[in-house]
Design an enzyme around this catalytic site. Structure first.
Site, PDB file in Angstrom:
ATOM      1  N   ARG A   1       0.799  -1.230   0.000  1.00 54.62           N
ATOM      2  CA  ARG A   1       0.000   0.000   0.000  1.00 54.62           C
ATOM      3  C   ARG A   1       0.829   1.276   0.000  1.00 54.62           C
ATOM      4  NH1 ARG A   1      -2.546  -3.914   2.646  1.00 54.62           N
ATOM      5  NH2 ARG A   1      -4.742  -4.237   2.141  1.00 54.62           N
TER       6      ARG A   1
ATOM      7  N   HIS B   1      -0.904  -2.611  -4.418  1.00 49.40           N
ATOM      8  CA  HIS B   1      -0.320  -3.498  -5.443  1.00 49.40           C
ATOM      9  C   HIS B   1      -0.339  -2.894  -6.849  1.00 49.40           C
ATOM     10  CE1 HIS B   1       0.185  -6.465  -2.425  1.00 49.40           C
ATOM     11  NE2 HIS B   1      -1.002  -7.020  -2.465  1.00 49.40           N
TER      12      HIS B   1
ATOM     13  N   HIS C   1       3.533 -12.512  -5.574  1.00 48.02           N
ATOM     14  CA  HIS C   1       2.378 -12.640  -4.681  1.00 48.02           C
ATOM     15  C   HIS C   1       1.667 -13.964  -4.944  1.00 48.02           C
ATOM     16  CE1 HIS C   1      -1.148 -11.630  -2.379  1.00 48.02           C
ATOM     17  NE2 HIS C   1      -0.603 -10.489  -2.012  1.00 48.02           N
TER      18      HIS C   1
ATOM     19  N   ASP D   1      -1.238  -9.728   8.632  1.00 50.46           N
ATOM     20  CA  ASP D   1      -1.147  -8.999   7.366  1.00 50.46           C
ATOM     21  C   ASP D   1      -0.208  -7.820   7.638  1.00 50.46           C
ATOM     22  OD1 ASP D   1      -1.446  -7.987   4.873  1.00 50.46           O
ATOM     23  OD2 ASP D   1      -3.599  -7.589   4.999  1.00 50.46           O
TER      24      ASP D   1
ATOM     25  N   GLU E   1       5.773 -12.286   0.958  1.00 47.67           N
ATOM     26  CA  GLU E   1       6.257 -11.353  -0.054  1.00 47.67           C
ATOM     27  C   GLU E   1       7.526 -10.635   0.401  1.00 47.67           C
ATOM     28  OE1 GLU E   1       2.585  -8.911  -0.866  1.00 47.67           O
ATOM     29  OE2 GLU E   1       1.900 -10.362   0.604  1.00 47.67           O
TER      30      GLU E   1
HETATM   31  C1  GAL Z   1      -1.534  -8.671   0.594  1.00 46.01           C
HETATM   32  C2  GAL Z   1      -2.015  -7.522   1.399  1.00 46.01           C
HETATM   33  C3  GAL Z   1      -3.400  -7.902   1.907  1.00 46.01           C
HETATM   34  C4  GAL Z   1      -4.328  -8.234   0.764  1.00 46.01           C
HETATM   35  C5  GAL Z   1      -3.676  -9.244  -0.154  1.00 46.01           C
HETATM   36  C6  GAL Z   1      -4.441  -9.455  -1.436  1.00 46.01           C
HETATM   37  O1  GAL Z   1      -0.244  -8.419   0.128  1.00 46.01           O
HETATM   38  O2  GAL Z   1      -1.133  -7.243   2.451  1.00 46.01           O
HETATM   39  O3  GAL Z   1      -3.928  -6.851   2.690  1.00 46.01           O
HETATM   40  O4  GAL Z   1      -4.639  -7.063   0.059  1.00 46.01           O
HETATM   41  O5  GAL Z   1      -2.405  -8.831  -0.515  1.00 46.01           O
HETATM   42  O6  GAL Z   1      -5.678 -10.018  -1.196  1.00 46.01           O
END
Ligand code: GAL
Length: 385
Positions: free
Chosen positions: A109, A134, A209, A282, A348
């Site tokens: 983010r 992303h 991802h 997260d 990640e």
């Molecule tokens: C992660 C992110 C989560 C969510 C996910 C995608 O990298 O930290 O909050 O957005 O990707 O569903």
């Protein structure tokens, strides 16, 4: 002569019996025809790499995405440890499009999608509450990359994916040329190397991802996996998951994974505010490093039921671990498996979220004449039971 022919016949039989989709190893390859299509006028393909131990990765150039990863398990069979779909339509229609791709231009983010570079303010696409996630609505995961089969510097089988992100795409400045090379080594390592250059100052933070599940099926929860993260600190956030700028010790918190813990052990501790904000794990961990870009062991994951161990090594400063709390079992993926709650871990390797807005975080700025690089390894072993 007869004896020679007999030996050759045995050798051919052994090769075909341990072949990539047949008896014995359990590998069931995805069909290239199920991925062959055209998106935005560009051809989409499926690529398959296999090493001498049978470890196999399948990739598509739609999002430079991993769609299958077969690794050895303790019982001698191979398991597909990534979540996803059997055909391209599954990837085009899924509610969670971040299954398997390279995300960017900036992974994770950026607060309110805003940052300032060389005195100029930029506004990126807003696609996650009031924030940018992303790389925006048309991030790298939604683009058709150019793919080509190649070999890496050690002669290992590899696929190189390249993409030119245009100046102004999703709000980012500069034409960015990015290349991501996936290769498989004889030591059962999936190596991902990234390179990027730009023609104007910009920010960059790509990451892979993938949703990993070391059971080899998304029907089973990853809460049983034992996780170690070699990090003494993390970056706390606000309720919208934007870092506050603080770098906080993990000591005494449910985010302390310096010794292995089952993921499910503390994930429900929502009395601890960061776990309430993330609705579970997260978060971005600050990896312990002897020098800023040293390649070090970032994390280890182990599933006792299959004996599969995954080790992640990287030169990146940060490690985002998301435990799959958005998964609800509504979608059906490969082999008819449901993508259940907590059925895939995103692990990640990256710079810290929102780094462009925090002077105390590592810089994500890339200027003309410089080359961004990232080296990350996902290494697989088995523990015999
Ligand atoms: C992660 C992110 C989560 C969510 C996910 C995608 O990298 O930290 O909050 O957005 O990707 O569903």
């Amino acid at each position: 002569m007869k004896r020679y022919i007999f030996l050759v016949a045995i050798a051919v039989c052994l090769l075909s019996c341990t072949g990539n989709s047949g008896a014995g190893n359990g590998i069931d390859l995805l069909d290239a025809a199920a991925f062959r299509t055209e998106i935005a006028g560009k051809p989409v393909m499926l690529y398959t790499l296999q090493n001498e131990n049978g470890m196999t990765v399948q990739l598509t150039n739609y999002g430079a995405r991993i769609v299958a990863l077969w690794v050895p398990s303790a019982d001698g069979t191979h398991k597909d440890v990534v979540w996803g779909f059997e055909n391209i339509d599954g990837y085009l229609n899924t509610a969670d499009k971040y299954c398997g791709p390279v995300v960017g231009r900036y992974g994770n983010r950026i607060g309110k999608g805003r940052f300032t570079l060389d005195g100029k303010e930029y506004q990126l696409t807003i696609n996650n509450g009031e924030n940018h996630l992303h790389g925006g609505t048309g991030g790298f995961e939604a683009r058709v990359w150019n793919g080509s089969e190649t070999v890496d510097k050690q002669g290992n089988p590899a696929v190189e994916m390249t993409y030119r992100a245009m100046d102004g795409e999703e709000g980012y400045p500069g034409n960015l040329d990015i290349a991501v090379t996936y290769s498989l080594t004889p030591a059962n390592e999936l190596v991902i190397d990234y390179k990027a250059t730009t023609d104007a100052p910009t920010i960059v933070n790509p990451t892979s991802h993938v949703y990993y599940n070391l059971h080899g099926t998304s029907e089973k929860s990853t809460d049983s996996h034992l996780l170690t993260i070699h990090a003494s600190h993390f970056t706390p956030t606000d309720a919208g998951l934007i870092p506050t700028g603080e770098i906080r010790p993990v000591e005494g918190t449910p985010l302390d994974f310096r010794k292995p813990h089952a993921i499910g052990e503390r994930i429900g501790r929502t009395d601890y505010e960061p776990l309430a904000f993330g609705n579970g794990y997260d978060h971005n961990w600050v990896l312990d490093k002897p020098a800023p870009s040293a390649v070090t062991l970032a994390a280890e994951v182990y599933e006792p039921a299959t004996g599969i161990v995954m080790k992640i090594l990287t030169d990146q400063p940060g490690f985002q671990f998301y435990a799959g709390q958005g998964m609800d079992g509504k979608e059906v993926g490969k082999r008819g498996d449901r993508h259940n709650y907590h059925s895939g871990l995103a692990l990640e390797t990256q710079n810290f979220p929102d780094a462009p807005n925090h002077d105390n975080f590592p810089s994500s700025v890339l200027r003309p004449g410089e080359t961004y690089t990232q080296h990350t390894v996902y290494a697989f072993e088995t523990v015999k039971r």
